[in-house]
Design an enzyme around this catalytic site. Structure first.
Site, PDB file in Angstrom:
ATOM      1  N   GLU A 108      46.313 -38.489 -93.048  1.00 14.37           N
ATOM      2  CA  GLU A 108      45.674 -39.752 -92.670  1.00 14.37           C
ATOM      3  C   GLU A 108      46.545 -40.598 -91.755  1.00 14.37           C
ATOM      4  OE1 GLU A 108      45.323 -38.376 -95.562  1.00 14.37           O
ATOM      5  OE2 GLU A 108      43.155 -38.282 -95.866  1.00 14.37           O
ATOM      6  N   PHE A 117      36.967 -40.345 -97.712  1.00  5.74           N
ATOM      7  CA  PHE A 117      36.611 -41.499 -98.541  1.00  5.74           C
ATOM      8  C   PHE A 117      37.549 -42.619 -98.125  1.00  5.74           C
ATOM      9  CE2 PHE A 117      34.728 -38.129-100.922  1.00  5.74           C
ATOM     10  CZ  PHE A 117      33.623 -38.696-101.557  1.00  5.74           C
ATOM     11  N   ASP A 138      39.076 -44.663 -99.729  1.00  7.23           N
ATOM     12  CA  ASP A 138      40.251 -44.772-100.597  1.00  7.23           C
ATOM     13  C   ASP A 138      41.504 -44.160 -99.972  1.00  7.23           C
ATOM     14  OD1 ASP A 138      38.730 -45.176-103.600  1.00  7.23           O
ATOM     15  OD2 ASP A 138      37.585 -44.298-101.983  1.00  7.23           O
ATOM     16  N   PHE A 139      41.320 -43.195 -99.077  1.00  5.37           N
ATOM     17  CA  PHE A 139      42.481 -42.535 -98.475  1.00  5.37           C
ATOM     18  C   PHE A 139      43.134 -43.375 -97.386  1.00  5.37           C
ATOM     19  CE2 PHE A 139      39.744 -38.863 -99.875  1.00  5.37           C
ATOM     20  CZ  PHE A 139      40.415 -38.708-101.077  1.00  5.37           C
ATOM     21  N   HIS A 170      37.457 -42.777-105.674  1.00  6.18           N
ATOM     22  CA  HIS A 170      36.361 -42.530-104.736  1.00  6.18           C
ATOM     23  C   HIS A 170      35.351 -43.669-104.795  1.00  6.18           C
ATOM     24  CE1 HIS A 170      38.091 -38.494-104.880  1.00  6.18           C
ATOM     25  NE2 HIS A 170      37.414 -38.198-103.799  1.00  6.18           N
TER      26      HIS A 170
END
Ligand SMILES: Cc1ncc(C[n+]2csc(CCOP(=O)(O)OP(=O)(O)O)c2C)c(N)n1
Ligand SMILES: Cc1ncc(C[n+]2csc(CCOP(=O)(O)OP(=O)(O)O)c2C)c(N)n1
Ligand SMILES: [Mg+2]
Ligand SMILES: [Mg+2]
Lengths: 326, 351, 326, 351
Positions: free
Chosen positions: C60, C83, C85-86, C127
């Site tokens: 990422e 997602f 969240d990453f 998630h």
């Protein structure tokens, strides 16, 4: 006589905790031979050895991750970020691994992450940031920032003994500017979660923390001298969890709340404080809740720019005046 | 030129006399700019820390010199030499280090943290490693547009431990980007010796894992650095993907001026002092008849004079006005820099 | 007839921008052959080829870094987080590189980072997160979150054309639950920085965004039906920069402000909104500013737990009632 | 056992007959638990996604089996087998996958996201790579205390591209920690083939760069995985530092149940189907006279029966009460789980 600086108080706290508990250890870049970029761990390698005073590679995520793993097995790591600005590299580890472990599977992570924060020393955009708001929004983390030499020691010792992850933000502007006699005998432990009133006053209350406590105190003195109005100054000390009793109590007592922080404005901690006050002490409010903060820009480097950026006693006084006069 | 035994050696110099003298001049300028900065530092004129590339001039200059206009660089704090090669002027550096309005960031950012895309330079952030994915992205842009530009950046031995080093180099390799990474293995990350940062200090050994070409080069031999980079550039332009070049060198000063580097064994300093990159090129030029001692000596004075003028310019130029603290965070929010630049007129950094 | 879902609107927006401007490209994990974990890029690899629809390694930070580099040279990357969240893994790249580049050296980074956010689908702690507050505190970033199909398309297209980094938060609960006829001809562009009123009402105003707009609307309808009180519902749409005119206007018109978000409470965006209201519209306030948010815990997974965690129409109605009755 | 040519081969099995049968039993159980989960999924009983390690059972089981009690593991989503080896019971997994109160997280977290330090298991987070530094930290704790425990975790080919992979492995190497990293190279990260994630898909080639021992092993050969891990454990306990084991295997299902993996060429699936790890061990056991076909067949039914009972238990156990959503974020904030655990009494997961 034991007059020590803020940075020396930090060193003492780590030293005493290393002496007290063999589970405590320190890790970070250049904390060993060099004794830390700000000499916070000077002498520790010699005293406690390389197993407990560990120079690390430049791997903030792995340093924190490794500390988490050790903490899960009962160790008590203290992670030093060379500058707190680098904590963003461990953001995932902190907010997703450390902060959520207890909630998810009951695993406490007793871990301290500390490092020099804040501006005023012309460090520019990457050596001056205040990071509390990023983490205050993450359930499962505690955040403290000492404004006095005594709390620098007492909050750090409490943080090391805390069963949960604590982010300990030391203000580098105060490192050598603050001095205090801490006595010799007594063990200093500042409770986490409790604010402290630094000045009494009935006309308004200034809620603040870190280096801004001193700016607020200066403004309050001038307000008293020049206008005859008395401002209470509350040093939050713990930024998460917030001390609601102290915050709401001040609102109820004075009806006039001024929030001051060095961090930038939008999404800063003052927002949360304002919300709590307006939600739970609305009926006591006699005036708008005001904020004095840095503007929404990166921290500029050149002295005139940084001076313009940082909240000053003038700016706080100005807002306090408006509030008192409302 | 005496290089430690296992380093890559240049055999025949394919550089012209003019080029060799230019390399010498850039390294000399690099050192003299830093000398001047050191003097300003001791006079209390520098705002903040001062970083030096003393002893590492060959890696910055030799690698940047292998590039063409349009090839992008992401210089780190010890790559002042590469900025000079790319056309950045000493007065910009002096202004920047003294937090003056006439500096390229108008006093907003510190030391070498400035960029100018017109001159192919990206401003670094302090966080080590971050430039690697960013420069890979510049290589990607070139590739997507069918331009044959390459992108190059540097990282220290210490900086190789960052996640971004790994993610960035792997991405560049997976996508076969025209990207070159020069690892300046100078023995220390601040006070931490390379051997404490990693189990295998031969950083070039990482190349194979990434599936990129790796070269290990004597980082104090500017010709060797040049040739290794030129080969990497050639490969990159032909679509053969990234190269990792490990330049073995040494940091001859402390991490920054405040650091006396008492943790560095004296023998190590002596070993490397004998391998000073400028002295080595000088010997090479003289021995091979490219220049005489006198010719080379004569290069110093004009540079010094120019630097003196630049330092004077910077010293007498004002700190920024407080109004320059705001604006230019996002587009259209009233950036004061446009007006400031105009007001500086011909004496400003853009002149 | 062009009735499309929220997720299809996102797909269309990307598609149209890819068609419009050769500088636009998409990168992220599995966006190519697979067409994205939620099929947002289905068909794009075939249409635009592997140079412009790029499957990435699981990196990422490098994905964002690489996008920044390309953007600096005039490309217009759209980064997909599988997602949202990453996104924490790219925190440093986003907040320190992308956000500060223009301020520091005048370099605009036109970059969109998008990904599925929010809860309600039993995705558990990793998630389901809402990440807006982390980034709303960082000067230099824009943040948008569409609550309607039209805005899903219009905000994304505007984001791609914006000269600064935009974090586009799509709410995965709405992906296939919302449908709307977007017509055929008109180009849909929702301006960044402007809220939209979704329901008129004079008795109080609910400020919210994302999936909670629909929860607020349901609560407002019930309040009207059951109590005869009328709540205005304002969909903020852009979370940074905030639309002060709309926010303060609502406070002035109604004197009663209810802030609702799905994100957890402390340090959430509602704090900032409350502060703005209490600072700049205090004299118009007739009642405390209330917040309905998720509690300060990670997002739990099991349906009864997640139901308890998420703000519901019941909870919003309850707060609205208290506010209307104050 | 037919292994692709360049894989490490076990020569003589130093495993006893009892151990070989136990390995077989764990792999079989691994597969049967997942079969049962698959059925529950198709019945709509699973809350959220279902992940399978079909075809990779040997890597989880063989590596975990080389550990002793006290050695810590950080299992990933496809390491169900390692949990079984560590004593996690199928009913816990069923409860967890069905979001029931009797599951180890009381319904707070998903699928295999649970841990139990008593049984040496750390709960993963979704972010790939994060377990690597964390398990390195557990190895550090053991080392600092002079215990001879090791720590082991797994990562996929895709997960090797994360910054945490690099930072964690490098740190473990620099500190010579008793740490083992098993890379399950199963050809794909979701839909992305290994060759698109990296330029060199021989992941073991990364070991040298880190200065750690690297082994490449047939990940579908449980004995080979066991031996490679046992060697790594032995080295780790003797203070010789980390090992990276690349286990070459294949993901026989989609990324999760919703994914039909249409992007995987059929030949590849066929190639690996012929190398099914359970069938291979079975053949090995029979050919070498460790067990008869009938004996091995007879193992299935008792496991199935146990799983049936566990599934029934889970199916009939309640969802958590809403009160379980709050508390236990930090110590002392009124964690409801203590009371809930007591209330579950002997039927709870701790029984
Ligand atoms: C991510 C990150 N962590 C920490 C630092 C603080 N820091 C600045 S320079 C430095 C040492 C760098 O060593 P190396 O990469 O070898 O470069 P050198 O100084 O030797 O040129 C450190 C730790 C940083 N800049 N970035
Ligand atoms: C840091 C991070 N980014 C993205 C994801 C989303 N994601 C989950 S599994 C997966 C693919 C993993 O591939 P691999 O590591 O090869 O493991 P495998 O599924 O093959 O076992 C992705 C991209 C994630 N979990 N973590
Ligand atoms: Mg170095
Ligand atoms: Mg894989």
């Amino acid at each position: 006589m034991a007059v020590v600086t803020y940075v020396e108080a930090i060193r003492q706290a780590i030293w005493e905790e290393l002496e007290r508990d063999p589970a405590v250890f320190l890790l970070g870049q250049d904390v060993g031979t060099y004794g830390g970029a700000f000499r916070v761990s000077a002498g520790m390698l010699e005293r406690f050895g390389p197993e407990r005073v560990r120079d690390t590679p430049i791997s903030e995520s792995a340093i924190v991750g490794c500390a988490i793993g050790a903490a899960l097995l009962g160790m008590r790591p203290i992670v030093e970020m060379q500058f707190i600005d680098f904590i963003g590299l461990a953001f995932n580890m902190i907010t997703n691994f450390a902060a959520k472990a207890r909630y998810r599977w009951g695993a406490g992570v007793s871990l301290v992450i500390r490092g020099p924060s804040g501006g005023g020393v012309h460090g520019g955009p990457f050596h001056s940031q205040n990071v509390e708001a990023w983490f205050a929004h993450t359930p499962g983390l505690k955040i403290v920032q000492p404004a006095t030499v005594r709390d620098a020691k007492g909050l750090l010792k409490s943080a090391v003994r805390d069963p949960d992850p604590v982010i300990y933000l030391e203000h580098k502007f105060l490192y050598r500017r603050l001095k205090e006699d801490l006595g010799e005998d007594e063990e200093i432990l500042t409770p986490i979660g409790r604010a402290a009133s630094r000045r009494a006053g009935d006309d308004l209350a200034i809620l603040t923390y870190g280096a801004m406590v001193h700016v607020a105190l200066e403004a309050a003195e001038r307000l008293s001298r020049e206008d005859g109005a008395e401002a209470e100054v509350i040093d939050l000390r713990t930024l998460s969890p917030l001390d609601d009793e102290a915050i709401l109590g001040a609102a109820r007592r004075t009806g006039r709340i001024l929030l001051v922080h060095e961090d930038t404005r939008t999404g800063g901690l003052a927002g949360e404080l304002a919300a709590r006050v307006c939600e739970s002490a609305f009926e006591w409010l006699d005036a708008p809740v005001l904020r004095v903060t840095a503007p929404d820009t990166p921290v500029p480097y050149s002295p005139p720019l940084e001076d313009a950026f940082l909240p000053s006693a003038d700016k706080v006084l100005d807002a306090a005046r408006r509030l008192a006069a409302y | 030129m005496d290089a430690p035994p296992d380093l890559l050696r240049h055999t025949t110099a394919r550089l012209s006399e003019k080029q060799l003298l230019e390399l010498y001049r850039f390294m000399l300028m690099n050192r003299l700019v830093e000398d001047r900065l050191g003097k300003l530092y001791r006079q209390g004129k520098i705002v903040g820390g001062l970083y030096s590339s003393f002893g590492q001039e060959a890696t910055s200059v030799g690698s940047a010199y292998a590039l063409r206009p349009g090839d992008k660089i992401g210089p780190m704090i010890r790559n002042l030499g590469s900025l000079l090669v790319k056309g950045i002027r000493p007065r910009e550096i002096f202004c920047q280090y003294m937090a003056r309005a006439a500096g390229p960031t108008f006093g907003r950012d510190v030391n070498l943290h400035f960029g100018d895309l017109q001159r192919d330079c990206v401003a670094p952030i302090s966080m080590l490693g971050a430039l690697i994915p960013v420069l890979a992205g510049m290589a990607l842009a070139a590739k997507m547009r069918g331009e044959d530009h390459v992108a190059l950046t540097w990282i220290g031995d210490g900086g190789t431990s960052t996640g971004d080093f790994h993610e960035g180099l792997n991405l560049a390799a997976a996508w076969k980007l025209p990207f070159i990474l020069v690892v300046e293995n100078n023995g220390y990350a601040y006070s931490t010796p390379t051997g404490m940062q990693m189990a295998n200090s031969r950083i070039v050994d990482r190349a194979q894992g990434y599936g990129v070409r790796g070269d290990r080069v004597d980082g104090n031999d500017v010709i060797a650095v040049y040739h290794a980079t030129a080969r990497a550039v050639h490969r990159a332009r032909r679509g053969e993907g990234p190269t990792l070049i490990e330049a073995v060198t040494f940091r001859m000063r402390g991490h920054a001026e405040h650091d006396d580097a008492g943790y560095v064994p004296l023998e190590l300093v002596e070993y490397w002092r004998a391998r000073d990159p400028i002295a080595r090129l000088r010997r090479y030029l003289v021995v091979n008849g490219f220049a005489s001692e006198q010719q080379l000596d004569a290069m110093t004075e004009p540079i010094r004079a120019e630097l003196e003028a630049d330092a004077e310019f910077a010293l007498s130029s004002p700190f920024p006005d407080a109004a320059l603290a705001r604006g230019g965070v996002v587009a259209g929010d009233g950036d004061p820099r446009g007006a400031a630049r105009l007001a500086q007129g011909s004496s400003g950094w853009l002149s």
